[in-house]
Design a protein around this motif. Structure first.
Motif, PDB file in Angstrom:
ATOM      1  N   GLN A 121       3.207 -12.900  23.129  1.00 10.98           N
ATOM      2  CA  GLN A 121       1.913 -12.989  22.432  1.00 10.98           C
ATOM      3  C   GLN A 121       2.731 -13.893  21.136  1.00 10.98           C
ATOM      4  OE1 GLN A 121      -1.838 -11.469  22.254  1.00 10.98           O
ATOM      5  NE2 GLN A 121      -0.454  -9.501  22.341  1.00 10.98           N
ATOM      6  N   GLY A 122       3.662 -13.299  20.452  1.00  8.39           N
ATOM      7  CA  GLY A 122       4.177 -13.510  19.202  1.00  8.39           C
ATOM      8  C   GLY A 122       4.899 -15.023  19.071  1.00  8.39           C
ATOM      9  N   ILE A 123       5.479 -15.207  20.160  1.00  7.31           N
ATOM     10  CA  ILE A 123       6.213 -16.587  20.191  1.00  7.31           C
ATOM     11  C   ILE A 123       5.144 -17.652  20.461  1.00  7.31           C
ATOM     12  CG2 ILE A 123       7.693 -18.061  21.675  1.00  7.31           C
ATOM     13  CD1 ILE A 123       9.157 -15.503  22.486  1.00  7.31           C
ATOM     14  N   GLY A 124       4.177 -17.287  21.266  1.00  7.69           N
ATOM     15  CA  GLY A 124       2.860 -18.252  21.362  1.00  7.69           C
ATOM     16  C   GLY A 124       2.273 -18.613  20.044  1.00  7.69           C
ATOM     17  N   MET A 125       1.928 -17.636  19.661  1.00  4.39           N
ATOM     18  CA  MET A 125       1.311 -17.681  18.254  1.00  4.39           C
ATOM     19  C   MET A 125       2.022 -18.296  16.946  1.00  4.39           C
ATOM     20  SD  MET A 125      -0.843 -13.984  18.125  1.00  4.39           S
ATOM     21  CE  MET A 125      -1.825 -13.506  19.332  1.00  4.39           C
ATOM     22  N   GLY A 126       3.407 -17.519  16.587  1.00  2.43           N
ATOM     23  CA  GLY A 126       4.071 -17.732  15.497  1.00  2.43           C
ATOM     24  C   GLY A 126       4.776 -19.078  15.678  1.00  2.43           C
ATOM     25  N   LEU A 127       5.394 -19.338  16.800  1.00  2.00           N
ATOM     26  CA  LEU A 127       6.029 -20.648  17.050  1.00  2.00           C
ATOM     27  C   LEU A 127       5.329 -21.722  17.314  1.00  2.00           C
ATOM     28  CD1 LEU A 127       9.050 -21.369  16.763  1.00  2.00           C
ATOM     29  CD2 LEU A 127       9.357 -21.015  19.456  1.00  2.00           C
ATOM     30  N   PHE A 128       4.219 -21.690  18.132  1.00  4.11           N
ATOM     31  CA  PHE A 128       3.402 -23.049  18.601  1.00  4.11           C
ATOM     32  C   PHE A 128       2.078 -23.044  17.802  1.00  4.11           C
ATOM     33  CE2 PHE A 128       6.714 -21.836  21.873  1.00  4.11           C
ATOM     34  CZ  PHE A 128       7.536 -23.107  21.832  1.00  4.11           C
ATOM     35  N   LEU A 129       1.202 -22.080  18.251  1.00  7.46           N
ATOM     36  CA  LEU A 129       0.017 -22.264  17.552  1.00  7.46           C
ATOM     37  C   LEU A 129      -0.330 -22.232  16.179  1.00  7.46           C
ATOM     38  CD1 LEU A 129      -1.949 -19.987  20.484  1.00  7.46           C
ATOM     39  CD2 LEU A 129      -1.506 -22.503  20.534  1.00  7.46           C
ATOM     40  N   PHE A 130       0.122 -20.878  15.390  1.00  4.26           N
ATOM     41  CA  PHE A 130      -0.070 -21.015  14.120  1.00  4.26           C
ATOM     42  C   PHE A 130       0.376 -21.992  13.074  1.00  4.26           C
ATOM     43  CE2 PHE A 130      -0.865 -16.018  14.244  1.00  4.26           C
ATOM     44  CZ  PHE A 130      -1.982 -16.272  14.919  1.00  4.26           C
ATOM     45  N   PRO A 131       1.417 -22.454  13.547  1.00  3.90           N
ATOM     46  CA  PRO A 131       1.875 -23.964  12.553  1.00  3.90           C
ATOM     47  C   PRO A 131       0.793 -24.842  12.515  1.00  3.90           C
ATOM     48  CG  PRO A 131       3.731 -22.937  13.851  1.00  3.90           C
ATOM     49  CD  PRO A 131       2.467 -22.354  14.310  1.00  3.90           C
ATOM     50  N   HIS A 132      -0.202 -24.890  13.473  1.00 10.35           N
ATOM     51  CA  HIS A 132      -1.037 -26.072  13.563  1.00 10.35           C
ATOM     52  C   HIS A 132      -2.516 -25.472  13.122  1.00 10.35           C
ATOM     53  CE1 HIS A 132       1.522 -28.943  15.455  1.00 10.35           C
ATOM     54  NE2 HIS A 132       1.771 -28.155  16.270  1.00 10.35           N
ATOM     55  N   PHE A 133      -2.458 -24.117  12.788  1.00 12.02           N
ATOM     56  CA  PHE A 133      -3.680 -23.361  12.271  1.00 12.02           C
ATOM     57  C   PHE A 133      -4.518 -23.042  13.437  1.00 12.02           C
ATOM     58  CE2 PHE A 133      -2.211 -25.052   8.188  1.00 12.02           C
ATOM     59  CZ  PHE A 133      -2.117 -24.197   7.374  1.00 12.02           C
ATOM     60  N   ILE A 134      -3.941 -23.223  14.583  1.00 13.30           N
ATOM     61  CA  ILE A 134      -4.819 -23.003  15.886  1.00 13.30           C
ATOM     62  C   ILE A 134      -5.075 -21.302  15.831  1.00 13.30           C
ATOM     63  CG2 ILE A 134      -5.046 -23.196  18.374  1.00 13.30           C
ATOM     64  CD1 ILE A 134      -3.306 -25.602  18.012  1.00 13.30           C
ATOM     65  N   PRO A 135      -6.349 -20.813  15.751  1.00  9.27           N
ATOM     66  CA  PRO A 135      -6.416 -19.258  16.008  1.00  9.27           C
ATOM     67  C   PRO A 135      -6.321 -19.042  17.518  1.00  9.27           C
ATOM     68  CG  PRO A 135      -8.419 -20.344  15.553  1.00  9.27           C
ATOM     69  CD  PRO A 135      -7.460 -21.227  15.470  1.00  9.27           C
ATOM     70  N   SER A 136      -5.757 -17.828  17.737  1.00  7.10           N
ATOM     71  CA  SER A 136      -5.350 -17.419  19.222  1.00  7.10           C
ATOM     72  C   SER A 136      -6.617 -16.638  19.651  1.00  7.10           C
ATOM     73  CB  SER A 136      -4.193 -16.508  19.105  1.00  7.10           C
ATOM     74  OG  SER A 136      -4.286 -15.409  18.345  1.00  7.10           O
ATOM     75  N   GLY A 137      -7.414 -16.315  18.816  1.00  9.42           N
ATOM     76  CA  GLY A 137      -8.739 -15.520  19.011  1.00  9.42           C
ATOM     77  C   GLY A 137      -9.330 -15.294  17.615  1.00  9.42           C
ATOM     78  N   GLY A 138     -10.443 -14.239  17.818  1.00  8.46           N
ATOM     79  CA  GLY A 138     -11.061 -13.893  16.591  1.00  8.46           C
ATOM     80  C   GLY A 138      -9.987 -13.223  15.518  1.00  8.46           C
ATOM     81  N   ALA A 139      -9.516 -12.369  15.851  1.00 10.54           N
ATOM     82  CA  ALA A 139      -8.241 -11.706  15.047  1.00 10.54           C
ATOM     83  C   ALA A 139      -7.426 -12.842  14.618  1.00 10.54           C
ATOM     84  CB  ALA A 139      -7.509 -10.417  15.721  1.00 10.54           C
ATOM     85  N   GLY A 140      -7.048 -13.623  15.354  1.00 10.49           N
ATOM     86  CA  GLY A 140      -6.005 -14.575  15.101  1.00 10.49           C
ATOM     87  C   GLY A 140      -6.753 -15.481  13.996  1.00 10.49           C
ATOM     88  N   GLY A 141      -7.754 -16.264  14.278  1.00 15.37           N
ATOM     89  CA  GLY A 141      -8.602 -16.645  13.290  1.00 15.37           C
ATOM     90  C   GLY A 141      -8.690 -16.130  11.826  1.00 15.37           C
ATOM     91  N   ILE A 142      -8.882 -14.973  11.592  1.00 12.35           N
ATOM     92  CA  ILE A 142      -8.874 -14.237  10.679  1.00 12.35           C
ATOM     93  C   ILE A 142      -7.536 -14.056   9.762  1.00 12.35           C
ATOM     94  CG2 ILE A 142      -9.428 -11.904   9.541  1.00 12.35           C
ATOM     95  CD1 ILE A 142     -11.416 -11.418  11.410  1.00 12.35           C
ATOM     96  N   ALA A 143      -6.612 -14.181  10.873  1.00  9.05           N
ATOM     97  CA  ALA A 143      -5.264 -14.084  10.324  1.00  9.05           C
ATOM     98  C   ALA A 143      -4.808 -15.387   9.667  1.00  9.05           C
ATOM     99  CB  ALA A 143      -4.076 -13.586  11.406  1.00  9.05           C
ATOM    100  N   VAL A 144      -5.306 -16.432  10.336  1.00 11.07           N
ATOM    101  CA  VAL A 144      -5.078 -17.940   9.752  1.00 11.07           C
ATOM    102  C   VAL A 144      -5.709 -17.934   8.488  1.00 11.07           C
ATOM    103  CG1 VAL A 144      -5.416 -20.242  10.181  1.00 11.07           C
ATOM    104  CG2 VAL A 144      -4.661 -18.824  12.122  1.00 11.07           C
ATOM    105  N   LEU A 145      -6.923 -17.458   8.321  1.00 11.52           N
ATOM    106  CA  LEU A 145      -7.740 -17.757   7.216  1.00 11.52           C
ATOM    107  C   LEU A 145      -6.996 -17.040   5.908  1.00 11.52           C
ATOM    108  CD1 LEU A 145     -11.428 -17.243   8.527  1.00 11.52           C
ATOM    109  CD2 LEU A 145     -10.220 -19.190   7.427  1.00 11.52           C
TER     110      LEU A 145
END
Length: 203
Positions: free
Chosen positions: A18-42
């Protein structure tokens, strides 16, 4: 003891993926992985808090609220999973730099890894945290399926994130959730390690 050891390895592996998917690929583009991910991005966008730490804070606070509905044993394993996820996000964000990023490649790689990590956790009856625990509370109080409140909570976070940062985020977020959900369903339906009965439904 062997069952606990294997479960620990799988939960840690799920958290890392999960961490690799979020931190390495999704979050650099501000793509939230879910509701909590969206809040983390904000939180990262507004206050420059590391997304790994932000995600851990969001997940932990929601988990504490829902412990009575999840049960203490599930809560402990969930804390282990989300801690490993957050640690992995922090590690990969700070140590791995990818040049010449491609949005579509990152989108698909991140979504596949996210779904795989969540799927491994769910097979162990471990929640991956997030707004899912809040959805469970709402569903319990209103006697409805948790899918409905989860959908609306996630969509609300996605829309708000898109308004604040970029409207294309909502399309990417929904697409990522669709891919991740398909992977989760696939992993949960496969019979891995049948001798250990690691059915995701088993408590």
């Amino acid at each position: 003891m062997s069952h606990i050891f294997i479960k620990t390895i799988i939960v840690l592996t799920g958290g890392i993926l999960q961490g690799i998917g979020m931190g390495l690929f999704l979050f650099p583009h501000f793509i939230p992985s879910g509701g909590a991910g969206g809040i983390a991005v904000l939180l990262n966008y507004w206050f420059h808090i590391h997304t790994g730490l932000a995600l851990w804070l969001v997940n932990s606070s929601m988990l504490l609220v829902a412990v009575k509905y999840l049960g203490k044993r599930v809560a402990v394993w969930t804390v282990i999973g989300i801690t490993m996820t957050s640690a992995s996000i922090a590690f990969f964000e700070q140590t791995v730099i990818i040049g010449n990023r491609n949005l579509l490649v990152d989108f698909f790689c991140g979504s596949l890894l996210l779904g795989t990590g969540i799927g491994l956790l769910m097979r162990q009856s471990v929640s991956n945290g997030g707004v899912g625990v809040i959805a469970l509370i709402v569903a319990h109080k209103r006697s409805i399926s948790p899918g409905q409140p989860l959908f609306w909570i996630n969509c609300s976070v996605f829309i708000f994130t898109a308004i604040v940062i970029d409207w294309k985020i909502i399309l990417l977020a929904l697409g990522s959730q669709w891919i991740a959900t398909r992977i989760v369903n696939l992993i949960c339906q496969l019979n891995f390690y049948p001798s250990y009965t690691l059915s995701w439904r088993k408590k």
